[in-house]
Design a protein around this motif. Structure first.
Motif, PDB file in Angstrom:
ATOM      1  N   LEU A 135      27.075 -44.682 -42.342  1.00 56.01           N
ATOM      2  CA  LEU A 135      27.279 -45.872 -43.154  1.00 56.01           C
ATOM      3  C   LEU A 135      26.592 -45.724 -44.518  1.00 56.01           C
ATOM      4  CD1 LEU A 135      28.365 -48.745 -43.385  1.00 56.01           C
ATOM      5  CD2 LEU A 135      26.247 -49.568 -42.334  1.00 56.01           C
ATOM      6  N   GLU A 136      25.420 -45.114 -44.540  1.00 60.05           N
ATOM      7  CA  GLU A 136      24.724 -44.881 -45.802  1.00 60.05           C
ATOM      8  C   GLU A 136      25.518 -43.945 -46.705  1.00 60.05           C
ATOM      9  OE1 GLU A 136      20.558 -42.825 -47.376  1.00 60.05           O
ATOM     10  OE2 GLU A 136      20.700 -43.609 -45.319  1.00 60.05           O
ATOM     11  N   LEU A 137      26.099 -42.929 -46.099  1.00 60.84           N
ATOM     12  CA  LEU A 137      26.912 -41.990 -46.878  1.00 60.84           C
ATOM     13  C   LEU A 137      28.158 -42.680 -47.438  1.00 60.84           C
ATOM     14  CD1 LEU A 137      27.600 -39.104 -47.829  1.00 60.84           C
ATOM     15  CD2 LEU A 137      28.720 -38.763 -45.608  1.00 60.84           C
ATOM     16  N   LEU A 138      28.824 -43.466 -46.622  1.00 58.44           N
ATOM     17  CA  LEU A 138      30.023 -44.166 -47.082  1.00 58.44           C
ATOM     18  C   LEU A 138      29.685 -45.157 -48.197  1.00 58.44           C
ATOM     19  CD1 LEU A 138      31.928 -44.894 -43.747  1.00 58.44           C
ATOM     20  CD2 LEU A 138      32.300 -43.045 -45.376  1.00 58.44           C
ATOM     21  N   ASP A 139      28.563 -45.847 -48.079  1.00 58.94           N
ATOM     22  CA  ASP A 139      28.171 -46.797 -49.118  1.00 58.94           C
ATOM     23  C   ASP A 139      27.914 -46.081 -50.440  1.00 58.94           C
ATOM     24  OD1 ASP A 139      27.239 -49.556 -49.918  1.00 58.94           O
ATOM     25  OD2 ASP A 139      25.403 -48.416 -50.305  1.00 58.94           O
ATOM     26  N   LEU A 145      37.245 -37.591 -43.502  1.00 62.61           N
ATOM     27  CA  LEU A 145      37.807 -38.149 -42.272  1.00 62.61           C
ATOM     28  C   LEU A 145      38.060 -37.047 -41.242  1.00 62.61           C
ATOM     29  CD1 LEU A 145      38.989 -40.482 -40.638  1.00 62.61           C
ATOM     30  CD2 LEU A 145      41.166 -40.154 -41.868  1.00 62.61           C
ATOM     31  N   ARG A 146      38.581 -35.904 -41.676  1.00 61.18           N
ATOM     32  CA  ARG A 146      38.817 -34.809 -40.742  1.00 61.18           C
ATOM     33  C   ARG A 146      37.492 -34.289 -40.162  1.00 61.18           C
ATOM     34  NH1 ARG A 146      42.917 -33.504 -44.566  1.00 61.18           N
ATOM     35  NH2 ARG A 146      41.449 -32.182 -45.734  1.00 61.18           N
ATOM     36  N   LEU A 147      36.480 -34.213 -41.025  1.00 60.81           N
ATOM     37  CA  LEU A 147      35.173 -33.765 -40.550  1.00 60.81           C
ATOM     38  C   LEU A 147      34.578 -34.757 -39.549  1.00 60.81           C
ATOM     39  CD1 LEU A 147      32.767 -31.818 -40.688  1.00 60.81           C
ATOM     40  CD2 LEU A 147      31.949 -33.105 -42.683  1.00 60.81           C
ATOM     41  N   THR A 148      34.752 -36.038 -39.805  1.00 62.18           N
ATOM     42  CA  THR A 148      34.211 -37.055 -38.903  1.00 62.18           C
ATOM     43  C   THR A 148      34.912 -37.005 -37.552  1.00 62.18           C
ATOM     44  OG1 THR A 148      33.723 -38.460 -40.825  1.00 62.18           O
ATOM     45  CG2 THR A 148      33.709 -39.513 -38.668  1.00 62.18           C
ATOM     46  N   LYS A 149      36.212 -36.823 -37.557  1.00 62.45           N
ATOM     47  CA  LYS A 149      36.937 -36.701 -36.287  1.00 62.45           C
ATOM     48  C   LYS A 149      36.473 -35.463 -35.523  1.00 62.45           C
ATOM     49  CE  LYS A 149      41.157 -39.161 -37.629  1.00 62.45           C
ATOM     50  NZ  LYS A 149      42.621 -39.042 -37.881  1.00 62.45           N
ATOM     51  N   ALA A 152      29.030 -35.620 -32.023  1.00 60.90           N
ATOM     52  CA  ALA A 152      28.029 -35.805 -33.068  1.00 60.90           C
ATOM     53  C   ALA A 152      28.278 -37.049 -33.902  1.00 60.90           C
ATOM     54  CB  ALA A 152      27.992 -34.578 -33.980  1.00 60.90           C
ATOM     55  N   ALA A 153      29.382 -37.749 -33.668  1.00 62.76           N
ATOM     56  CA  ALA A 153      29.707 -38.979 -34.393  1.00 62.76           C
ATOM     57  C   ALA A 153      30.307 -39.972 -33.428  1.00 62.76           C
ATOM     58  CB  ALA A 153      30.667 -38.689 -35.545  1.00 62.76           C
ATOM     59  N   SER A 154      30.298 -41.229 -33.855  1.00 63.22           N
ATOM     60  CA  SER A 154      30.836 -42.290 -33.015  1.00 63.22           C
ATOM     61  C   SER A 154      32.219 -42.703 -33.490  1.00 63.22           C
ATOM     62  CB  SER A 154      29.898 -43.495 -33.040  1.00 63.22           C
ATOM     63  OG  SER A 154      29.868 -44.061 -34.342  1.00 63.22           O
ATOM     64  N   ALA A 155      32.894 -43.491 -32.641  1.00 59.90           N
ATOM     65  CA  ALA A 155      34.205 -44.018 -33.024  1.00 59.90           C
ATOM     66  C   ALA A 155      34.083 -44.940 -34.235  1.00 59.90           C
ATOM     67  CB  ALA A 155      34.838 -44.759 -31.843  1.00 59.90           C
ATOM     68  N   LEU A 156      32.916 -45.630 -34.358  1.00 60.15           N
ATOM     69  CA  LEU A 156      32.694 -46.486 -35.510  1.00 60.15           C
ATOM     70  C   LEU A 156      32.697 -45.665 -36.799  1.00 60.15           C
ATOM     71  CD1 LEU A 156      31.997 -49.237 -36.715  1.00 60.15           C
ATOM     72  CD2 LEU A 156      29.578 -48.742 -36.278  1.00 60.15           C
ATOM     73  N   ASP A 157      32.099 -44.494 -36.776  1.00 57.45           N
ATOM     74  CA  ASP A 157      32.111 -43.636 -37.956  1.00 57.45           C
ATOM     75  C   ASP A 157      33.527 -43.262 -38.347  1.00 57.45           C
ATOM     76  OD1 ASP A 157      29.381 -43.736 -37.995  1.00 57.45           O
ATOM     77  OD2 ASP A 157      29.108 -41.831 -36.924  1.00 57.45           O
ATOM     78  N   VAL A 158      34.363 -42.986 -37.368  1.00 53.49           N
ATOM     79  CA  VAL A 158      35.750 -42.615 -37.650  1.00 53.49           C
ATOM     80  C   VAL A 158      36.490 -43.788 -38.282  1.00 53.49           C
ATOM     81  CG1 VAL A 158      37.949 -41.907 -36.626  1.00 53.49           C
ATOM     82  CG2 VAL A 158      35.807 -40.886 -35.826  1.00 53.49           C
TER      83      VAL A 158
END
Length: 499
Positions: free
Chosen positions: A456-460, A202-206, A213-219
Motif C-alpha cells: 500500500l505504501e508503494l502504491l501510494d 501487476l504481473r509481479l504482484t500476481k 509473498a503477497a496477498s489477494a488485497l495487494d493484487v
C-alpha cells in the motif's frame, strides 16, 4: 420660377454654408475609468526597456517554427477572419454611398408623352425631351449629409479595428490550442509509460501471490491502479483528439502531421529554473527522469513589458473600435439636429425638347430647367425630437461601451500580470515536489522489495508521483498560455495604428 427668388434662395444658402453650421457636438474622449498603474506592479516595472507588444510582430514573439507556420495558415484560411475582412469591404461600401450623397447625381433622361388636346378638336398633342437630369440633390447647408458621412467613416474605421482584434484573437487561440495539444501529447506519453509500469507491477504482484509473498488485497490494489491508468490513457487520447479538432477549425484546413509536434526545448525562464535548483537524477516509474516527463514540450515566447494602463488606448484594437463607434454615435447627433432645419434640394435638367420626336436635337430645341425646393419641418408629431433623443441615448450607450472596453482590457492585462508573477513560482515549487515524489517512490520500491514496507505504501507513492507529474505539466501549460494571453491583452499580434 422667378429668377429673383432663386437668387435669394441661393444667397441664403451660401451665407449658411459660410457660417459653418456644423451640428455635430465637439468630440471629447472620455477619461479612462481605471487606475493609473497596474495592481501590484511598481512604476519601474512598467517602464522596462523592451519592445512593446504592439511593436513586436507575432513572428518575433513566437519562437517555434511549427507554431509560426500554423498561425500563418490560420491567417490565410480561417473563416472568421475572412468574414471580418469582408465586413470591412461592406462597411467601406456604405461609407462610399454616404460620401456620394454629398455630390449631385447626373442621369441621361428621355421622356415622351401623347395625349388628346382639351379643346375638343380630338387632336393629339405630343411632347418629347432628352438630355441630362439631376433629381433632387440635397444641398447640405446644415451638415446633415456630412454628419451621416462622418458616422459612416467612423463605422468603417471601427470595422478595420475589429479585423485587427479578430487577428489578435486568432493568433492567441491557435497558440493556446497548439500548447494544449503539445501538453496533452506529453501527458499521453507519460500515461502510457505509467500504464506499462503498472502492468509490470501487476504481473509481479500476481507472481508474488502465487509464491505466497503477497496477498489477494495487494493484487486488487494493483489492478485498481492499473485500471485507473488505463482510464486516464483513454481520457488523454480523447483530449488530444479534441485539441486536434479545435486546431483544425482555427487553421481552416487539415493539419500537416509535421506541424503537430515541436522540436523546441523547454521554455521555462532561466530564473525559474535557477530558483528550482538542478534537476534530480531520480527515476520515475516509467523509466525516465521525473523532470524530463514535463519539460520536453513548449514554445519559446519573448517577454513583453506591461507599460501603463493609458497605453492601452492606443494599443488595443477593440478599444479603438469602441472609440470609433462612439465617434459614429456622436456624428449621428449632428444628423438628427440638422433635421430641425430646412432641407434644401435642387432638381435640374438640360437638353432638347420638341413636339415631334424627329425634332429633338435640332437648332432651337435646347433648353434647361432649375427647380430648387426648401422644406422646413412644421409639424411631425415629435418625430425629429425623438430621433434626436435616440441619437443622444445612442451616444451615451457608446460611451458606456467604450469605458467597459477599457475596463475589460485593464482586467485582462492585470490577470495576465498576476499570472506572470505567480505561475513561475508555482511551477518551480511543483517541480521540486515532483522530484521529491520520484525519490519517495524509489525508496518505497526498495523498501517493499526488501520486505520493510507494505505494498500500500508503494502504491501510494506511485499514485502521488503520477499526480504531481500531471500537475507540473498543467501548470507549465498555464504558464506558457499566460504569456500568450498577456501578449494579446497588450494589443500584440496586429500592426500599430496609423499616425
Amino acid at each position: 420660377m422667378k429668377l429673383n427668388s432663386s437668387r435669394s434662395l441661393l444667397t441664403l444658402a451660401a451665407v449658411a454654408m459660410l457660417a459653418g453650421c456644423s451640428m455635430i457636438p465637439t468630440y471629447e474622449r472620455p477619461a479612462a475609468p481605471v487606475a493609473a498603474q497596474w495592481p501590484g506592479l511598481n512604476a519601474t516595472a512598467t517602464n522596462e526597456a523592451t519592445v512593446p507588444a504592439t511593436e513586436l510582430a507575432w513572428q518575433d514573439f513566437i519562437g517555434d517554427a511549427s507554431l509560426r507556420e500554423l498561425i500563418r495558415l490560420a491567417l490565410a484560411n480561417n473563416r472568421d477572419l475572412r468574414v471580418a475582412v469582408l465586413n470591412i469591404e461592406q462597411v467601406r461600401a456604405t461609407y462610399q454611398i454616404r460620401r456620394a450623397d454629398q455630390f449631385p447625381t447626373l442621369n441621361l433622361a428621355a421622356t415622351g408623352s401623347r395625349q388628346p388636346k382639351t379643346d375638343g378638336s380630338g387632336a393629339i398633342s405630343s411632347a418629347y425631351t432628352a438630355g441630362l437630369a439631376m433629381a433632387s440633390w440635397e444641398i447640405d447647408f446644415f451638415g446633415r449629409v456630412a454628419s451621416l458621412k462622418e458616422s459612416a467613416l467612423a463605422q468603417y474605421l471601427a470595422s478595420e479595428e475589429a479585423r485587427k482584434a479578430a487577428q489578435i484573437s486568432l493568433i492567441a487561440a491557435v497558440a493556446n490550442a497548439w500548447l494544449s495539444l503539445q501538453t496533452n501529447d506529453e501527458l499521453l506519453a507519460l500515461t502510457q509509460r505509467t500504464l506499462a509500469t503498472r502492468d509490470d507491477s501487476l504481473r509481479l504482484t500476481k507472481l508474488r501471490l502465487d509464491n505466497g509473498a503477497a496477498s489477494a488485497l495487494d493484487v486488487r490494489q494493483a489492478e485498481s491502479l492499473t485500471a485507473q491508468a488505463r482510464a486516464t490513457l483513454a481520457q488523454q487520447r480523447r483530449l488530444r483528439a479534441l485539441d486536434v479538432n479545435a486546431l483544425t477549425l482555427l487553421v481552416g484546413q487539415p493539419l500537416p502531421d509535421a506541424l503537430l509536434t515541436s522540436a523546441a526545448s523547454a521554455t521555462v525562464p532561466d530564473a525559474v529554473v535557477r530558483r528550482a535548483g538542478p534537476p534530480q537524477a531520480s527515476t520515475d516509474p516509467a523509466g525516465g527522469s521525473a523532470v524530463h516527463a514535463v519539460t520536453s514540450v513548449g514554445a519559446t515566447f519573448r517577454e513583453v513589458p506591461a507599460g501603463l494602463p493609458s497605453d492601452l488606448l492606443q494599443r488595443r484594437p477593440d478599444i479603438r473600435q469602441a472609440e470609433q463607434q462612439l465617434i459614429a454615435a456622436n456624428a449621428s447627433i449632428g444628423a438628427a439636429r440638422a433635421a430641425f432645419f430646412p432641407r434644401i434640394s435642387l432638381t435640374a435638367s438640360a437638353g432638347s425638347a420638341s413636339n415631334e420626336l424627329a425634332g429633338l436635337f435640332k437648332d432651337g430645341s435646347w433648353g434647361w430647367t432649375l427647380a430648387p425646393q426648401a422644406l422646413l419641418p412644421v409639424f411631425d408629431a415629435g418625430r425629429n425630437q425623438a430621433n434626436l433623443g435616440s441619437a443622444r441615448v445612442g451616444r451615451d450607450i457608446a460611451v458606456a461601451q467604450y469605458e467597459k472596453a477599457i475596463q475589460t482590457a485593464f482586467r485582462e492585462v492585470a490577470d495576465a500580470l498576476a499570472g506572470r508573477a505567480t505561475l513561475g513560482e508555482q511551477l518551480q515549487a511543483q517541480q521540486v515536489q515532483t522530484d521529491a515524489e520520484a525519490d519517495r517512490f524509489r525508496l518505497a520500491d526498495l523498501r517493499y522489495r526488501n520486505g520493510v514496507a507494505s505494498y500500500l505504501e508503494l502504491l501510494d507513492a506511485q499514485r502521488s508521483l503520477f499526480g504531481t507529474q500531471q500537475a507540473v505539466a498543467q501548470t507549465r501549460l498555464a504558464y506558457l498560455q499566460n504569456q500568450v494571453v498577456l501578449y494579446k491583452a497588450l494589443g500584440g499580434g496586429a500592426p500599430p495604428p496609423s499616425p
